[in-house]
Write an enzyme that holds these catalytic residues in place. Structure first.
Site, PDB file in Angstrom:
ATOM      1  N   CYS A 134       0.831  -1.218   0.000  1.00  0.00           N
ATOM      2  CA  CYS A 134       0.000   0.000   0.000  1.00  0.00           C
ATOM      3  C   CYS A 134       0.863   1.265   0.000  1.00  0.00           C
ATOM      4  O   CYS A 134       1.596   1.512   0.950  1.00  0.00           O
ATOM      5  CB  CYS A 134      -0.897  -0.060   1.239  1.00  0.00           C
ATOM      6  SG  CYS A 134      -1.717   1.465   1.684  1.00  0.00           S
ATOM      7  N   CYS A 189       0.202   3.684   2.842  1.00  0.00           N
ATOM      8  CA  CYS A 189       0.727   3.089   4.093  1.00  0.00           C
ATOM      9  C   CYS A 189       2.217   3.368   4.215  1.00  0.00           C
ATOM     10  O   CYS A 189       2.709   3.673   5.303  1.00  0.00           O
ATOM     11  CB  CYS A 189       0.487   1.580   4.119  1.00  0.00           C
ATOM     12  SG  CYS A 189      -1.248   1.102   4.068  1.00  0.00           S
TER      13      CYS A 189
END
Length: 102
Positions: A31, A34
């Protein structure tokens, strides 16, 4: 203090039974947002090591925890105090917003 790697085995002890406020970062390695949050989470862990715990949950490896905390999008940052969810942030969140809840 370093960031704790949280999973189904240690979550209750490290988070729910903690006397400290716990910042939990639900993330995945793949991600992009992230990865943008990772340095922010690390900074919070280092700056507030004396007063809070900071941990990360990989949602790909811990799907039951992600479901329990209703993580639909990542990153999701959950602030837990006395075993209860105090605040949830979804998406990239500023350090100041997170610190304001601690």
């Amino acid at each position: 203090m370093s960031v704790l790697k949280l999973n189904g085995e240690n979550f209750e002890e490290e988070v729910l039974k903690s006397n400290q406020t716990v910042v939990v970062d639900f993330y995945a390695d793949w991600c992009g947002p992230c990865r943008m949050m990772a340095p922010v989470i690390d900074e919070i862990a280092n700056e507030k090591a004396d007063s809070i715990k900071v941990g990360k949950v990989n949602v790909d490896e811990n799907q039951d925890l992600a479901m329990k905390y209703e993580v639909m999008s990542i990153p999701t940052i959950v602030i837990i105090k006395n075993g209860k969810v105090e605040k949830t942030f979804v998406g990239v969140t500023s350090k100041s917003d997170i610190l304001a809840c601690i």
